[in-house]
Design a protein around this motif. Sequence first.
Motif, short mmCIF file in Angstrom:
data_model
loop_
_atom_site.label_atom_id
_atom_site.label_comp_id
_atom_site.label_asym_id
_atom_site.label_seq_id
_atom_site.Cartn_x
_atom_site.Cartn_y
_atom_site.Cartn_z
N GLN A 27 0.82 -1.21 0.00
CA GLN A 27 0.00 0.00 0.00
C GLN A 27 0.86 1.26 0.00
O GLN A 27 0.49 2.27 -0.62
CB GLN A 27 -0.92 0.00 1.22
N GLN A 28 1.98 1.20 0.68
CA GLN A 28 2.85 2.37 0.77
C GLN A 28 3.93 2.39 -0.31
O GLN A 28 4.78 3.27 -0.32
CB GLN A 28 3.54 2.41 2.16
N GLY A 29 3.89 1.41 -1.20
CA GLY A 29 4.92 1.31 -2.24
C GLY A 29 4.81 2.41 -3.28
O GLY A 29 3.82 3.15 -3.34
N GLU A 30 5.84 2.49 -4.12
CA GLU A 30 5.88 3.50 -5.18
C GLU A 30 6.16 2.82 -6.52
O GLU A 30 6.82 1.77 -6.57
CB GLU A 30 6.97 4.54 -4.89
N PHE A 31 5.67 3.44 -7.60
CA PHE A 31 5.94 2.92 -8.94
C PHE A 31 7.32 3.35 -9.41
O PHE A 31 7.69 4.52 -9.27
CB PHE A 31 4.87 3.41 -9.92
N VAL A 32 8.05 2.38 -9.96
CA VAL A 32 9.41 2.63 -10.45
C VAL A 32 9.49 2.15 -11.90
O VAL A 32 9.01 1.05 -12.23
CB VAL A 32 10.45 1.88 -9.59
N VAL A 33 10.08 2.99 -12.76
CA VAL A 33 10.19 2.65 -14.19
C VAL A 33 11.06 1.41 -14.37
O VAL A 33 12.12 1.28 -13.75
CB VAL A 33 10.79 3.83 -14.99
N ALA A 91 2.81 -5.60 -17.52
CA ALA A 91 2.00 -6.70 -16.98
C ALA A 91 0.83 -6.10 -16.19
O ALA A 91 0.82 -4.91 -15.86
CB ALA A 91 2.86 -7.59 -16.08
N ASP A 92 -0.14 -6.93 -15.91
CA ASP A 92 -1.30 -6.49 -15.13
C ASP A 92 -0.82 -5.96 -13.78
O ASP A 92 0.01 -6.57 -13.11
CB ASP A 92 -2.26 -7.67 -14.91
N GLY A 93 -1.33 -4.80 -13.37
CA GLY A 93 -0.92 -4.17 -12.12
C GLY A 93 0.15 -3.10 -12.32
O GLY A 93 0.37 -2.28 -11.42
N ASP A 94 0.83 -3.11 -13.46
CA ASP A 94 1.81 -2.06 -13.76
C ASP A 94 1.11 -0.74 -14.09
O ASP A 94 -0.07 -0.72 -14.47
CB ASP A 94 2.68 -2.46 -14.96
N LYS A 95 1.88 0.33 -13.99
CA LYS A 95 1.38 1.63 -14.44
C LYS A 95 2.15 2.00 -15.71
O LYS A 95 3.38 1.94 -15.73
CB LYS A 95 1.59 2.71 -13.37
N THR A 127 0.68 4.37 -28.00
CA THR A 127 2.14 4.36 -27.88
C THR A 127 2.50 4.32 -26.40
O THR A 127 2.01 5.14 -25.61
CB THR A 127 2.78 5.62 -28.49
N VAL A 128 3.30 3.35 -26.00
CA VAL A 128 3.73 3.23 -24.61
C VAL A 128 5.01 4.04 -24.43
O VAL A 128 6.01 3.81 -25.12
CB VAL A 128 3.96 1.76 -24.21
N ASN A 129 4.97 4.99 -23.50
CA ASN A 129 6.15 5.81 -23.21
C ASN A 129 7.03 5.17 -22.14
O ASN A 129 8.24 5.08 -22.30
CB ASN A 129 5.73 7.21 -22.77
N THR A 130 6.40 4.75 -21.03
CA THR A 130 7.16 4.09 -19.96
C THR A 130 6.30 3.00 -19.33
O THR A 130 5.07 3.04 -19.36
CB THR A 130 7.57 5.07 -18.83
N VAL A 131 6.97 2.03 -18.72
CA VAL A 131 6.32 0.98 -17.93
C VAL A 131 6.89 1.06 -16.53
O VAL A 131 8.11 1.08 -16.35
CB VAL A 131 6.58 -0.42 -18.53
N SER A 132 6.01 1.11 -15.53
CA SER A 132 6.46 1.19 -14.13
C SER A 132 5.79 0.10 -13.31
O SER A 132 4.61 -0.19 -13.49
CB SER A 132 6.11 2.55 -13.51
N GLU A 133 6.57 -0.52 -12.43
CA GLU A 133 6.01 -1.52 -11.53
C GLU A 133 6.02 -0.98 -10.10
O GLU A 133 6.87 -0.17 -9.75
CB GLU A 133 6.79 -2.83 -11.59
N LYS A 134 5.05 -1.44 -9.32
CA LYS A 134 4.97 -0.97 -7.94
C LYS A 134 5.91 -1.80 -7.08
O LYS A 134 5.80 -3.03 -7.03
CB LYS A 134 3.54 -1.08 -7.41
N GLN A 135 6.83 -1.11 -6.41
CA GLN A 135 7.77 -1.79 -5.54
C GLN A 135 7.39 -1.52 -4.09
O GLN A 135 7.15 -0.36 -3.71
CB GLN A 135 9.20 -1.32 -5.82
N PRO A 136 7.28 -2.57 -3.26
CA PRO A 136 6.87 -2.39 -1.87
C PRO A 136 7.82 -1.44 -1.13
O PRO A 136 9.01 -1.36 -1.44
CB PRO A 136 6.95 -3.80 -1.29
N ALA A 137 7.27 -0.75 -0.15
CA ALA A 137 8.09 0.16 0.66
C ALA A 137 9.10 -0.62 1.49
O ALA A 137 8.84 -1.76 1.89
CB ALA A 137 7.19 0.99 1.57
N GLU A 138 10.24 -0.01 1.73
CA GLU A 138 11.26 -0.64 2.56
C GLU A 138 10.86 -0.55 4.04
O GLU A 138 10.20 0.40 4.46
CB GLU A 138 12.61 0.07 2.36
N LEU A 139 11.26 -1.56 4.80
CA LEU A 139 11.04 -1.54 6.25
C LEU A 139 12.12 -0.68 6.88
O LEU A 139 13.20 -1.16 7.23
CB LEU A 139 11.06 -2.96 6.82
N ASN A 140 11.83 0.61 7.02
CA ASN A 140 12.80 1.53 7.62
C ASN A 140 12.06 2.51 8.54
O ASN A 140 10.83 2.48 8.66
CB ASN A 140 13.59 2.27 6.54
#
Length: 446
Positions: free
Chosen positions: A147-153, A159-163, A236-249
């Motif tokens: 939930q707290q993760g961020e999308f990274v190129v 794939a499904d779930g990507d932005k 036209t697809v410019n970028t593909v980003s996947e959601k990466q979970p937040a780090e435990l910090n």
Amino acid sequence: MQVSIQTTSGLERRLTIGVPADRIDSEVNTRLQKAAGTVRIDGFRKGKVPMRVLKQRFGAGVRQEVLGEVMNQTFSEAVVQEKLKPAGMPEIETKTAEEGKDLEYVATFEVFPEIELKSFASIEVEKLNAKVEDADVEKMVNTLREQQGEFVVVERAAADGDKVNIDYAGTKDGVAFEGGSAEGSDLTLGSNQMIPGFEAGIVGMKAGEEKVLALTFPEEYHSEELKGAAVEFKVTVNTVSEKQPAELNDEFFAKFGVSEGGEEKFLADVRENMERELENAAKSKTKNQVMDSLLELHAEIQVPKALAKEEIKVLRQQMVQQFGGGAQNLDLDSLLPDDMFQEQAERRVKLGLILNELINAKEIKADAAKVKETIEGFASTYEDPQEVINYYYGNPQQLQQVESMVVEDMVVEHILSESKVTEKDSTYDEVLAPAAPPEPEDGEAE
């Protein structure tokens, strides 16, 4: 005062009440005489206005006032005399009210139903037993990280779930249509923001790739021009980003109120919250079974229409508040008709009647120790628990709500003590899962 009673149907009663004329007339005269000392009328000295003039000028208004008060008083006297318990205000129909004649009126109203509490021995309740396992905590932590993760190129196919960030241009019969084009638009695949087939068509595309999607707008689409229309989208697809979970910090822990203690304290808080949630969910499922069984046992109880109507008003207002209010100028009776709430309102009224009867019969009162324990439980989730405790004990209305909760819990405990209770080992997810809707009975539509 003469009273006759008639049962018209179900809970409805008709009281015909007769009041001697002198009770009305004497009170009217008393009030006119009292007014005579203070009223001013041109042509007469203060305190010297003849009674006939006072009657002519003020008699009708004073009589109506007296009639209203006498009907209220005599109705109350009549229901006490007849040992009735009205459920709601009566409808009054005046038969005779002329000066010099006995007052006669009819009051039509509903009474509270007579409730005969059944034995609870036939009630069967399944209590779910579960505990929070390490795997449950791990799963919850992963959910929070997601939930707290961020999308990274990323440099791969979408794939499904990507932005994806895309440019697209839609055409119908080779001509661009309004609202069908955009540049640099972000879209999460699988969100169903676009028409069917659009997002699925982008799955597998990489940054820099182009594709033409041949699609069809839904028949129920809001635009008349595009309903059921066959169209093409050049994407036209410019970028593909996947959601990466937040780090435990520490930054992540701080979002959940953990400023000291690091991961150990965070995990302890997560487990504590899950255990509290598990306890409440298990308790709620047990309580719901008890309440459903109470209704089945006392299915014959009739619900006063007046009480159901009041409960419908409450439910309607709750729905308005739930969706942010702002409906002061709307016709709520049309937008949210009684039928929407009728079944729920009748259920709540019937349960309330049964519970009140049980509370009175068993003389159940809120246990002070349990009230204190409940308030301390609420307070434990706050930064300054004592401040919350002081708030509840310093606010009679809030304290009364907690006492009502405790009484209801005590009622459930009493019923369980006389019922057939079986215990079933379960899991955290099973206890937290919403109850399945009841299956339709034979003959009901699916």
